[in-house]
Design an enzyme around this catalytic site. Sequence first.
Site, PDB file in Angstrom:
ATOM      1  N   LYS A   1     116.467   9.994  86.392  1.00  0.00           N
ATOM      2  CA  LYS A   1     116.086   8.907  85.140  1.00  0.00           C
ATOM      3  C   LYS A   1     117.311   9.790  84.467  1.00  0.00           C
ATOM      4  CE  LYS A   1     113.103  12.498  83.785  1.00  0.00           C
ATOM      5  NZ  LYS A   1     113.582  13.467  82.505  1.00  0.00           N
TER       6      LYS A   1
ATOM      7  N   GLY B   1     115.324  18.096  85.580  1.00  0.00           N
ATOM      8  CA  GLY B   1     115.004  17.067  85.012  1.00  0.00           C
ATOM      9  C   GLY B   1     115.660  15.825  85.124  1.00  0.00           C
ATOM     10  N   MET B   2     115.302  15.217  85.855  1.00  0.00           N
ATOM     11  CA  MET B   2     116.099  14.096  85.986  1.00  0.00           C
ATOM     12  C   MET B   2     115.135  13.253  86.680  1.00  0.00           C
ATOM     13  SD  MET B   2     119.749  13.956  87.083  1.00  0.00           S
ATOM     14  CE  MET B   2     120.111  11.992  87.287  1.00  0.00           C
ATOM     15  N   GLY B   3     113.796  13.606  87.106  1.00  0.00           N
ATOM     16  CA  GLY B   3     113.113  13.543  87.606  1.00  0.00           C
ATOM     17  C   GLY B   3     112.804  12.649  88.475  1.00  0.00           C
TER      18      GLY B   3
ATOM     19  N   ASP C   1     105.815  11.356  85.008  1.00  0.00           N
ATOM     20  CA  ASP C   1     106.959  10.435  85.180  1.00  0.00           C
ATOM     21  C   ASP C   1     106.548   9.531  86.785  1.00  0.00           C
ATOM     22  OD1 ASP C   1     108.055  11.559  83.374  1.00  0.00           O
ATOM     23  OD2 ASP C   1     109.425  13.176  84.197  1.00  0.00           O
TER      24      ASP C   1
END
Length: 291
Positions: free
Chosen positions: A12, A100-102, A138
């Site tokens: 994400k 930071g992209m889950g 998340d």
Amino acid sequence: MSDQINLRAYGKINLGLDVVGKRPDGYHEVKMVMQTVGLYDSLKLERKKEPGIHVATNLYFLPTGEDNLVYRAADMLMKEFGVKEGLSIGLHKRIPVAAGMGGGSSDAAAVLVGVNKMFRLGLSRKALMERGVNLGADVPYCVMRGTALAEGIGEKLRRLPPMPDCFILLAKPPVSVSTRFVYGNLKVDSLPFHPDLDGMIKALEKNNLDGVTACMGNVLEMVTIPAYPQVQKLKDIMMDAGARMALMSGSGPTVFGIFDKKEAADRICRMLRREGLAKQAYTVKPYNSKE
């Protein structure tokens, strides 16, 4: 019941990330517009007669026991429903780690979906999302996927109209950023700006990419960029190459740029890799399938 299931865990980006307060328990209250992208990790789940959970990955430095979210996701559901059989999980990572992209959250979400299907637990998507928050803020979004507004600590979700079609260049510089460091150094009470996420939602409703990119912003850049100037360099390179907008995702260090043409994104992608400015770089599209 299936003996084997293959799954994709999609990454994400945050089209917008605002921090609106800090709770007494130390968690930050956020307001984010989340978007799934077409970069994914692959998971292979295999049912075993012998009890226990076994995790194997293609990255030597990832834990494979209880410190791995994938293990914990499977363990949580299998214990709750008294599953006596065992499970083998093969995880092939492509999404940058701690970037930071889950990626970890998405892997855990995929395992929740897979275990539910494999052992016929009968849980709805909503029920999986409710359990997912116990693994991480998340995870519910990663079960849901698509375009969404996330509030609270990230667990309060509202589906939004899909992001307009475009090409997204993802690039992770060769640094690692601690999420705890970023949030710990964020001065919530004195943020100089807040991204216009309500404006972004209106632009999504009109399928207006110009409106979406005009409202993009991430308040966490104020902490990450001074500590890691490579993030700003990637943003500048993408903007100079014709990106509509470039932004850091999450607490970083991954940067993404929104492009109209695949050729432009691919050209910069190759250059970033060639010159060592990004350890991992990919051109992808928004991913809005609900499955």
